[in-house]
Design an enzyme around this catalytic site. Structure first.
Site, PDB file in Angstrom:
ATOM      1  N   GLU A 125       5.875 -79.585 -83.511  1.00  0.00           N
ATOM      2  CA  GLU A 125       4.514 -80.085 -83.336  1.00  0.00           C
ATOM      3  C   GLU A 125       4.563 -81.220 -82.324  1.00  0.00           C
ATOM      4  O   GLU A 125       5.449 -82.074 -82.377  1.00  0.00           O
ATOM      5  CB  GLU A 125       3.943 -80.589 -84.660  1.00  0.00           C
ATOM      6  CG  GLU A 125       2.589 -81.276 -84.533  1.00  0.00           C
ATOM      7  CD  GLU A 125       2.073 -81.838 -85.848  1.00  0.00           C
ATOM      8  OE1 GLU A 125       1.200 -82.736 -85.796  1.00  0.00           O
ATOM      9  OE2 GLU A 125       2.548 -81.414 -86.916  1.00  0.00           O
ATOM     10  N   GLU A 147      -3.697 -89.018 -81.213  1.00  0.00           N
ATOM     11  CA  GLU A 147      -3.811 -89.132 -82.667  1.00  0.00           C
ATOM     12  C   GLU A 147      -3.857 -90.599 -83.070  1.00  0.00           C
ATOM     13  O   GLU A 147      -3.188 -91.444 -82.475  1.00  0.00           O
ATOM     14  CB  GLU A 147      -2.623 -88.449 -83.352  1.00  0.00           C
ATOM     15  CG  GLU A 147      -2.761 -88.373 -84.858  1.00  0.00           C
ATOM     16  CD  GLU A 147      -1.593 -87.667 -85.534  1.00  0.00           C
ATOM     17  OE1 GLU A 147      -1.805 -87.055 -86.596  1.00  0.00           O
ATOM     18  OE2 GLU A 147      -0.480 -87.723 -84.992  1.00  0.00           O
TER      19      GLU A 147
END
Length: 315
Positions: free
Chosen positions: A134, A139
């Site tokens: 990932e 974020e």
């Protein structure tokens, strides 16, 4: 002498390639074409958030997705007060129809979700998490800058402590299970890279370059005078060697990329509270508890939306 000169040229070209490469555009996505390249993923939140990911028909009927002037807007519900027994706040999780390995993706983002309890993300994820990897491009939580770029992998994937990037390493062990899913992160040294400051500055550009030997993430403020023309006016091809030092750099020095990163889908989502935003909420300066705040204050999420100008993908 000529033999030595040719050997030097070959060596130099080989080394230079690790600092960038040339790619050709395979997707130019704006507005409806951006939306059509993704599907809504109405699954239980894997990060245990106070959220309900809705399907496309619900998103349309509830006004959570819209296209206007070639901009794509994705937002959470901001009108419904929730009781403790209700499902979580309606929101979006979209996944690209295509998968990518070696590629460059340039996200032109005018606005990102903000608000206490929010946890927005733009990432790339393999099917067998975490063993196919990932990559978190954008974020963060609870309006707290700066942006965090992070890899999450299986075991035996480390990043060198020192590497050429403008960001600051927040951990070098990418193993999701060994680090409580913190992975190996890099914080971008720019508060305008995330949250209200990002939005107040008109947003900006995020780009990821993934090759067989490194992953780079770049960020440029909207008002920066040093944005490459490849970024402001994406054409049919790009040359990432002209982009300068990345904000985050993840080389394969101590991480075998072929065994840790598979084909990835792009995922764009907004959750609330959960494993990260909820766990750090008491120290965020936000009121009440995370779940109570999300339940009781729908109007607080009027600005909890992404607005994308474009997504250009090169391979």
């Amino acid at each position: 002498m000529r033999t030595n000169f040719l050997a030097f040229v070959i060596f130099a070209c080989t080394v230079d390639r690790t600092f960038g490469a040339t790619y050709r555009r395979t997707s130019q996505l704006t507005g409806q074409s951006f939306l059509d390249a993704f599907h809504f993923d109405a699954i239980p939140d894997p990060t245990n958030g106070r959220v309900t990911y809705v399907d496309e028909s619900t998103a349309i009927s509830d006004g959570l997705v819209s296209v206007d002037n070639n901009q794509l807007t994705l937002r959470a519900d901001y009108t419904t007060q929730l009781s403790p027994s209700d499902p979580g706040r309606n929101s979006f999780r979209i996944v690209s129809n295509a998968q990518y390995s070696t590629h460059v993706a340039i996200f032109d983002i005018a606005h990102m979700p903000q608000g206490c309890g929010t946890w927005p993300a733009v990432c790339e994820v393999g099917a067998n998490w975490p063993y196919e990897g990932e990559v978190d491009i954008l974020e963060g939580v609870n309006d707290e800058p700066p942006n965090a770029c992070t890899l999450h992998t299986g075991s035996n994937c480390q990043m060198p402590a020192s590497r050429p990037m403008t960001g600051t390493a927040a951990g070098n062990n990418c193993d999701a299970y060994a680090t409580g899913n913190e992975g190996c992160g890099v914080t971008i040294n720019d508060n305008k890279s995330y949250g209200p400051e990002f939005n107040n500055n008109g947003g900006g550009w995020y780009a990821i370059e993934r090759s067989s030997s490194y992953i780079k993430i770049f960020f440029w403020e909207r008002t920066s005078g040093f944005v490459p023309s490849d970024i402001t006016s994406p054409g049919s091809s790009i040359d990432t060697s002209t982009w300068g030092t990345p904000a985050a750099y993840f080389p394969d020095t101590d991480c075998d990329f072929p065994s840790h990163f598979g084909p990835h889908n792009i995922v764009i989502n907004l959750t609330f509270c959960g494993d990260w935003a909820g766990s750090v909420y008491p120290w965020s300066g936000c009121p009440s508890t995370c779940v109570d705040y999300v339940n009781d204050n729908p109007s607080a999420f009027d600005n909890a939306y992404f607005e994308f100008n474009s997504l250009n993908i090169y391979q």
